[in-house]
Enzyme design. Structure first.
Site, mmCIF file in Angstrom:
data_model
loop_
_atom_site.group_PDB
_atom_site.id
_atom_site.type_symbol
_atom_site.label_atom_id
_atom_site.label_comp_id
_atom_site.label_asym_id
_atom_site.label_seq_id
_atom_site.Cartn_x
_atom_site.Cartn_y
_atom_site.Cartn_z
ATOM 1 N N CYS A 115 0.806 -1.224 0.000
ATOM 2 C CA CYS A 115 0.000 0.000 0.000
ATOM 3 C C CYS A 115 0.837 1.271 0.000
ATOM 4 O O CYS A 115 0.295 2.370 -0.148
ATOM 5 C CB CYS A 115 -0.925 0.004 1.216
ATOM 6 S SG CYS A 115 -1.806 -1.553 1.424
ATOM 7 N N HIS A 170 -3.259 7.688 5.989
ATOM 8 C CA HIS A 170 -3.389 6.361 5.381
ATOM 9 C C HIS A 170 -4.796 5.850 5.661
ATOM 10 O O HIS A 170 -5.446 5.308 4.767
ATOM 11 C CB HIS A 170 -2.328 5.418 5.941
ATOM 12 C CG HIS A 170 -2.270 4.103 5.255
ATOM 13 N ND1 HIS A 170 -2.151 3.977 3.879
ATOM 14 C CD2 HIS A 170 -2.320 2.829 5.738
ATOM 15 C CE1 HIS A 170 -2.135 2.699 3.550
ATOM 16 N NE2 HIS A 170 -2.241 1.975 4.658
ATOM 17 N N GLU A 181 -1.899 5.100 13.686
ATOM 18 C CA GLU A 181 -1.584 6.291 12.894
ATOM 19 C C GLU A 181 -1.929 7.549 13.684
ATOM 20 O O GLU A 181 -1.175 8.531 13.679
ATOM 21 C CB GLU A 181 -2.339 6.285 11.560
ATOM 22 C CG GLU A 181 -1.970 7.473 10.675
ATOM 23 C CD GLU A 181 -2.563 7.415 9.280
ATOM 24 O OE1 GLU A 181 -2.146 8.209 8.432
ATOM 25 O OE2 GLU A 181 -3.467 6.577 9.036
ATOM 26 N N LYS A 224 -9.781 7.533 1.644
ATOM 27 C CA LYS A 224 -10.198 6.135 1.463
ATOM 28 C C LYS A 224 -11.636 5.925 1.920
ATOM 29 O O LYS A 224 -12.267 4.940 1.532
ATOM 30 C CB LYS A 224 -9.269 5.192 2.231
ATOM 31 C CG LYS A 224 -7.872 5.054 1.638
ATOM 32 C CD LYS A 224 -7.055 4.036 2.420
ATOM 33 C CE LYS A 224 -5.652 3.858 1.852
ATOM 34 N NZ LYS A 224 -4.771 5.010 2.150
ATOM 35 N N HIS A 253 -9.751 1.497 -0.765
ATOM 36 C CA HIS A 253 -8.290 1.378 -0.696
ATOM 37 C C HIS A 253 -7.744 0.912 -2.037
ATOM 38 O O HIS A 253 -7.917 -0.237 -2.420
ATOM 39 C CB HIS A 253 -7.922 0.397 0.419
ATOM 40 C CG HIS A 253 -6.465 0.407 0.793
ATOM 41 N ND1 HIS A 253 -5.487 0.977 0.011
ATOM 42 C CD2 HIS A 253 -5.820 -0.092 1.889
ATOM 43 C CE1 HIS A 253 -4.320 0.821 0.590
ATOM 44 N NE2 HIS A 253 -4.503 0.187 1.737
ATOM 45 N N PHE A 301 1.672 -3.435 3.926
ATOM 46 C CA PHE A 301 2.001 -4.753 4.456
ATOM 47 C C PHE A 301 3.514 -4.975 4.328
ATOM 48 O O PHE A 301 4.142 -4.520 3.378
ATOM 49 C CB PHE A 301 1.266 -5.853 3.683
ATOM 50 C CG PHE A 301 -0.195 -5.987 4.029
ATOM 51 C CD1 PHE A 301 -0.773 -5.247 5.035
ATOM 52 C CD2 PHE A 301 -1.002 -6.874 3.323
ATOM 53 C CE1 PHE A 301 -2.123 -5.390 5.359
ATOM 54 C CE2 PHE A 301 -2.351 -7.026 3.627
ATOM 55 C CZ PHE A 301 -2.907 -6.280 4.646
#
Length: 438
Positions: free
Chosen positions: A188, A328, A339, A360, A365, A424
């Site tokens: 991502c 994010h 976050e 998002k 996403h 990830f």
């Protein structure tokens, strides 16, 4: 006496300065001159911005394949895209959907930038691109062919359609770009890495212009099934538009999306020589690893904190100079919590004053294309002096207590924005863009 700080503001003297003091004595300024976007809430910068400003959700039931056995039956799909509007029909058939998106997005961005390729040194123009997964549709289709019909029936284009670097290759071939040609695969964070590393390539003078960004088209049976098996996705199937709800206490997972984001990056000197419209200036890039877990962020968001700090240090900026953070913000329990903690740890008492939103919530996403779409969100927000909202923010979470621009866009002075991308594998990328000033 020639002072470095004066030269940084005068691109016409950059070459003289480099000759006298050496390449490492200064860095090129890097600006954004073109935008291309394909997203579930709109294709093209105008439609995309209207979707963001109006808080429109692109999430809907999946109808491409049978999802009756899947716990998640929703995604944010691009339904208005026709490859033949941008690519020769024969060529389009030899491209996976993610590559079609990439070439189309690049064409939008090149056109938006008003680039005259005939007058350019194409050996100093290149591509810095990304994907998280690559040609998943092609992979699944050809696996079915070999399983049901045998190897002799496989397409000779299988490998060239499936491999992750082929999108960058096609963009290069479309425009004859003979400079750097690189592909980044960092889940991502991939397209933030592609744009950030492209920024560094231009800073050090290895190219004059780069087509940079990312593309993803992985809403397929096996990819959806894989994310379902991880229990990473929202299962709010009865109310798709409410499914992506970053920072909301009732968030239950992210929503898969597809699309593409492309920016044209140029050295300031190159952009000014051709009188290009400048959307903004890239000034900072942070790139860190969590070194912690394959999917979970570390406690306290330590890796995210360091990536944001690195970007600020790179930009030679203080936290108080950031007017907007594009988070994010995946709508997963741990990402949103940590976050938030990372932002609070870095920004201190300023954390509750700086607006933070997750686009998002509207787009879903975009995986490897997320960072590119989101830096474009920052640029358009800055151009319009308007904050895109975090929609579906209905239930306050005590662990998430910042200003998330809930549900409705609002006017706000934006001189500099920070965009977060965390992938990830613990790979983090943070970009900072600010208003251009001479």
């Amino acid at each position: 006496m020639v002072r470095k700080q004066d030269v940084l503001k005068r691109p016409d003297t950059a070459e003289l300065f480099r000759r006298k003091y050496g390449v490492s004595a200064m860095k090129n300024r890097v600006v954004v001159t073109g935008l291309g976007i394909i997203s579930p809430i709109g294709t093209g910068k105008s439609a995309y911005w209207e979707g963001l400003k109006n808080g429109r959700s692109g999430v809907k039931p999946i109808d491409r394949f049978d999802v009756s056995d899947y716990p998640t039956k929703i995604a944010a799909t691009v339904d208005d895209f026709k490859a033949v509007d941008y690519i020769d029909r024969k060529e389009a058939k030899r491209m996976d959907r993610f590559t079609q998106f990439a070439v189309a997005g690049a064409k939008m961005a090149v056109e938006d930038a008003g680039i005259d390729l005939a007058g350019m040194n194409l050996e100093k123009a290149g591509v810095s691109f990304s994907t998280g997964i690559g040609g998943m549709e092609t992979l699944e289709t050809q696996f079915k062919v070999i399983s049901e019909k045998g190897v002799s029936k496989m397409s000779p284009f299988y490998i060239p359609m499936m491999i992750s670097n082929i999108a960058a290759g096609h963009i290069s071939m479309t425009y004859g770009l003979k400079g750097p040609n690189l592909t980044y695969v960092a889940a991502c964070a991939a397209s933030s890495h592609a744009i950030g590393e492209g920024f560094k390539i231009l800073q050090r003078g290895d190219a004059d212009l780069l087509v940079a960004g990312g593309s993803e088209a992985a809403i397929t049976p096996s990819a959806l099934g894989g994310f379902c098996a991880m229990r990473a996705l929202s299962t709010r199937n009865d109310d798709p538009e409410k499914a992506s709800r970053p920072f909301d206490q009732q968030r239950d997972g992210f929503v898969m999306a597809e699309g593409c984001g492309v920016v044209i990056l140029e050295t300031l000197e190159h952009a000014q020589k051709r009188n290009a419209h400048i959307y903004g200036e890239l000034v900072g890039f942070g790139n860190t690893a969590d070194a912690y877990h394959i999917t979970k962020p570390p406690p306290q968001g330590e890796g995210a904190y360091r990536a944001m700090k690195m970007a600020l240090d790179d930009a030679k900026m203080e936290p108080g100079e950031i007017d907007y953070i594009n988070a994010h913000g995946t709508s997963t329990e741990l990402n949103d919590k940590f976050e938030t903690i990372a932002i609070k740890n870095l920004f201190g008492e300023l954390a509750k004053k700086v607006p933070v939103s997750s686009t998002k919530s509207m787009t879903g996403h975009l995986l490897g294309a997320a960072g590119a779409a989101e830096i474009i969100s920052c640029i358009l927000a800055m151009e319009n002096q308007c904050l895109p909202p975090t929609i579906n923010y209905e239930h306050k979470d005590p662990d998430c207590d910042l200003d998330y621009v809930p549900n409705t866009s609002r006017s706000h002075q934006i001189r500099a924005s920070l965009s977060n991308s965390f992938g990830f594998g613990g790979q983090n990328g943070v970009l900072i863009v600010k208003q251009f000033s001479r």
